[in-house]
Design a protein around this motif. Structure first.
Motif, short mmCIF file in Angstrom:
data_model
loop_
_atom_site.label_atom_id
_atom_site.label_comp_id
_atom_site.label_asym_id
_atom_site.label_seq_id
_atom_site.Cartn_x
_atom_site.Cartn_y
_atom_site.Cartn_z
N ALA A 3 0.86 -1.19 0.00
CA ALA A 3 0.00 0.00 0.00
C ALA A 3 0.89 1.23 0.00
CB ALA A 3 -0.92 0.01 1.21
N LYS A 4 0.47 2.27 -0.72
CA LYS A 4 1.22 3.51 -0.75
C LYS A 4 0.48 4.56 0.06
CE LYS A 4 -0.69 5.55 -5.03
NZ LYS A 4 -1.83 4.66 -5.19
N PHE A 5 1.25 5.50 0.62
CA PHE A 5 0.66 6.59 1.39
C PHE A 5 1.54 7.83 1.23
CE2 PHE A 5 3.48 4.24 4.12
CZ PHE A 5 4.15 5.19 4.87
N LEU A 6 0.93 8.98 1.44
CA LEU A 6 1.60 10.26 1.21
C LEU A 6 2.13 10.81 2.53
CD1 LEU A 6 2.17 12.14 -1.20
CD2 LEU A 6 0.11 13.43 -0.58
N ARG A 7 3.41 11.19 2.52
CA ARG A 7 4.02 11.77 3.71
C ARG A 7 4.87 12.96 3.28
NH1 ARG A 7 7.59 8.02 7.61
NH2 ARG A 7 5.49 7.29 8.20
N ARG A 8 4.47 14.16 3.68
CA ARG A 8 5.20 15.39 3.34
C ARG A 8 5.44 15.50 1.82
NH1 ARG A 8 9.77 15.82 8.18
NH2 ARG A 8 8.26 15.89 9.91
N LEU A 9 4.38 15.31 1.07
CA LEU A 9 4.37 15.45 -0.38
C LEU A 9 5.19 14.38 -1.11
CD1 LEU A 9 4.72 19.35 -0.73
CD2 LEU A 9 2.62 17.96 -0.61
N THR A 10 5.66 13.38 -0.40
CA THR A 10 6.41 12.28 -1.02
C THR A 10 5.66 10.97 -0.76
OG1 THR A 10 8.51 13.41 -0.66
CG2 THR A 10 8.61 11.05 -1.10
N TRP A 11 5.58 10.14 -1.80
CA TRP A 11 4.87 8.88 -1.66
C TRP A 11 5.76 7.83 -1.01
CZ3 TRP A 11 -0.19 8.29 -2.16
CH2 TRP A 11 -0.90 9.24 -2.88
N TRP A 12 5.19 7.10 -0.06
CA TRP A 12 5.86 6.01 0.65
C TRP A 12 5.09 4.71 0.39
CZ3 TRP A 12 9.52 6.22 5.11
CH2 TRP A 12 10.20 7.43 5.17
N ILE A 13 5.73 3.60 0.71
CA ILE A 13 5.09 2.30 0.56
C ILE A 13 5.26 1.50 1.85
CG2 ILE A 13 7.15 1.12 -0.38
CD1 ILE A 13 5.19 -0.35 -2.27
N GLU A 26 9.01 2.39 3.46
CA GLU A 26 10.12 3.05 2.80
C GLU A 26 9.58 4.07 1.80
OE1 GLU A 26 13.21 4.62 2.44
OE2 GLU A 26 13.52 2.76 3.60
N SER A 27 10.37 5.13 1.58
CA SER A 27 9.98 6.17 0.63
C SER A 27 10.18 5.67 -0.81
CB SER A 27 10.83 7.42 0.86
OG SER A 27 10.60 8.36 -0.17
N LEU A 28 9.23 6.03 -1.68
CA LEU A 28 9.35 5.72 -3.11
C LEU A 28 10.11 6.79 -3.86
CD1 LEU A 28 5.76 4.33 -3.80
CD2 LEU A 28 7.88 3.03 -3.67
N GLY A 29 10.43 7.91 -3.20
CA GLY A 29 11.25 8.95 -3.80
C GLY A 29 10.60 9.68 -4.96
N THR A 30 9.27 9.81 -4.93
CA THR A 30 8.60 10.50 -6.02
C THR A 30 7.39 11.25 -5.48
OG1 THR A 30 7.50 10.25 -8.17
CG2 THR A 30 7.20 8.48 -6.58
N HIS A 31 7.08 12.37 -6.19
CA HIS A 31 5.87 13.13 -5.86
C HIS A 31 4.73 12.79 -6.81
CE1 HIS A 31 8.54 15.51 -3.35
NE2 HIS A 31 9.30 15.80 -4.42
N ASP A 32 5.02 12.05 -7.87
CA ASP A 32 4.04 11.72 -8.90
C ASP A 32 3.23 10.51 -8.46
OD1 ASP A 32 2.56 11.25 -11.11
OD2 ASP A 32 4.24 11.01 -12.50
N GLU A 33 1.92 10.69 -8.34
CA GLU A 33 1.07 9.60 -7.87
C GLU A 33 1.03 8.44 -8.87
OE1 GLU A 33 -3.47 8.78 -6.17
OE2 GLU A 33 -2.90 10.76 -6.96
N ALA A 34 1.03 8.75 -10.17
CA ALA A 34 0.98 7.68 -11.18
C ALA A 34 2.24 6.82 -11.10
CB ALA A 34 0.82 8.28 -12.57
N ARG A 35 3.40 7.46 -10.97
CA ARG A 35 4.64 6.69 -10.85
C ARG A 35 4.67 5.90 -9.53
NH1 ARG A 35 9.67 5.91 -12.58
NH2 ARG A 35 11.35 5.71 -11.04
N ALA A 36 4.14 6.51 -8.48
CA ALA A 36 4.10 5.81 -7.19
C ALA A 36 3.24 4.56 -7.26
CB ALA A 36 3.57 6.76 -6.10
N GLU A 37 2.13 4.64 -8.00
CA GLU A 37 1.27 3.46 -8.16
C GLU A 37 1.98 2.38 -8.96
OE1 GLU A 37 -1.78 0.72 -8.20
OE2 GLU A 37 -1.34 2.40 -6.86
N LEU A 38 2.72 2.78 -9.99
CA LEU A 38 3.46 1.80 -10.78
C LEU A 38 4.53 1.12 -9.92
CD1 LEU A 38 3.77 0.68 -13.66
CD2 LEU A 38 5.50 2.43 -14.07
N LEU A 39 5.24 1.90 -9.10
CA LEU A 39 6.25 1.32 -8.21
C LEU A 39 5.61 0.41 -7.17
CD1 LEU A 39 8.52 4.46 -7.67
CD2 LEU A 39 9.07 2.41 -9.00
N ARG A 40 4.43 0.80 -6.70
CA ARG A 40 3.73 -0.05 -5.72
C ARG A 40 3.42 -1.41 -6.30
NH1 ARG A 40 -0.74 -2.34 -4.56
NH2 ARG A 40 -1.62 -1.68 -6.55
N GLN A 41 2.93 -1.44 -7.54
CA GLN A 41 2.63 -2.71 -8.19
C GLN A 41 3.90 -3.53 -8.40
OE1 GLN A 41 0.29 -2.10 -11.74
NE2 GLN A 41 -1.07 -0.63 -10.74
#
Length: 379
Positions: A3-13, A26-41
């Motif tokens: 699952a991904k969640f937003l922390r201080r404008l940065t997406w975490w997983i 851990e941080s996904l190192g991105t502010h882009d929600e679409a990229r964060a979802e791809l990394l989550r998958q």
């Protein structure tokens, strides 16, 4: 699942590791929600492949090539010779790592001593002694004098299993052990649960690698030892009145039976009730885990803490028979202490048989469930 969640404008997983069960963030190192979802998958897929059951699923060469290259050759590229890949026969399995059974047992004992109450640890030790032998288990458990360290005295068991490696512990061997046990079907089910839990532990901590990905845990192949088509026995309203009338001369036993019938508590839950478990307005019972300081035993109730509504028939008995409320334990023994389950059942059985009744504590709990279902309560 990851699952991904937003922390201080940065997406975490966050996800649970499939081998250790540890919750990781851990941080996904991105502010882009679409990229964060791809990394989550991507993380979810790669974590799933780390599960022990996939370690035995070796892809055939043709399937691996299809997954890597597909059916269409890449354009403008010279065909190259494929890398040599060892052919895997369809019936081949992945060899299990050589883990010593003593190392696995020692780690398992340390684990259950933290996760279980002393009473449940003693039960698992008893089952282990019958399979691995008393001498071996007591040495691993650090018991110098086995008879002085057990809750009850018992025979010294010779080992049924004399192997040195976890890989030697097969479902066929465990089935042979279960077949020669001169115990009830219910007890065999407890043994099966123990072996199943032991293998789950070994897979989680890499003492055992599954050789069959359809059934990673070999104990899953054993019979369930569950009694099928058992007839549910419950009491009618007239039988409930008859049962309580038989116990009128023993108000403590009568109160215990009434709690099981009108509150649906198990025998152990009923016997571990204390005086302060009853709310001041007699609206509910507080079922919580407790400690008997006299016997140094924990309750370790099956369903944990919960509040149970006191129905009008039970409230009437609690108001009518306050004698039990003067002791610490609501259902106290003749000496005033916490009643041991088998001793309570024996005393109840003697009184019931003298009156021609054959009901047990399980029948009282079935009565509660049947009555509530008839009233429209959800199962």
């Amino acid at each position: 699942m990851a699952a991904k969640f937003l922390r201080r404008l940065t997406w975490w997983i966050r996800f649970y590791h499939p081998r250790t069960g540890e919750l990781l963030r851990e941080s996904l190192g991105t502010h882009d929600e679409a990229r964060a979802e791809l990394l989550r998958q991507r993380v979810e897929l790669e974590a799933a492949l780390l599960h022990p059951r996939f370690q035995a699923a070796d892809l055939p060469t043709a399937v691996r090539k299809l997954v890597r290259d597909g059916n269409v050759k890449p354009a403008n590229l010279e065909p190259s010779a494929p890398a040599p890949v060892r052919e895997t026969p369809p019936t081949a399995t992945v060899a299990a790592p050589e883990a010593k059974i003593d190392d696995a047992l020692k780690a398992y004992l340390d684990f259950i001593r933290i996760e279980n109450s002393p009473h449940h640890v003693a039960g698992k030790l008893s089952m282990m002694r019958r399979f691995f032998g008393s001498k071996r288990v007591d040495a691993l458990a650090g018991l110098r004098d086995p008879r002085q360290n057990r809750q009850r005295s018992g025979a010294i068991h010779s080992p049924f299993f004399r192997g040195d490696w976890v890989s030697e512990l097969t479902s066929t061997l465990v089935q042979s052990f279960m077949a020669q046990l001169d115990v009830s079907r219910k007890t065999k089910r407890h043994y099966r649960e123990f072996f199943h839990h032991f293998f789950e532990f070994c897979m989680k901590f890499e003492f055992y690698r599954p050789t069959n990905w359809h059934n990673p845990n070999p104990i899953a192949a054993l019979p369930s030892y569950v009694s099928r088509n058992r007839r549910i026995v419950f009491l009618t309203a007239e039988q409930v009145a008859e049962q309580l009338q038989v116990l009128e001369k023993n108000p403590v036993l009568q109160m215990a039976v009434a709690i099981m019938i009108h509150a649906g508590l198990r025998r152990a839950e009923t016997l571990w009730l204390t005086r302060d478990a009853i709310s001041n307005d007699l609206s509910y019972l507080s079922v919580v885990n407790r400690l008997d300081h006299d016997r140094k035993v924990e309750s370790s109730l099956k369903t944990g803490d919960r509040a149970v509504t006191i129905l009008p028939p039970l409230r009437t008995l609690l108001e009518k028979h306050p004698t039990g409320l003067r002791e610490k334990w609501l259902i106290h023994s003749p000496t005033g202490g916490c009643w041991e389950g088998n001793a309570f059942a024996k005393q109840l059985r003697v009184i019931n048989r003298a009156a021609g009744l054959m009901w047990t504590c399980l029948h009282y709990r079935h009565t509660y469930a049947t009555q509530r279902a008839a009233d429209g309560w959800p199962l």
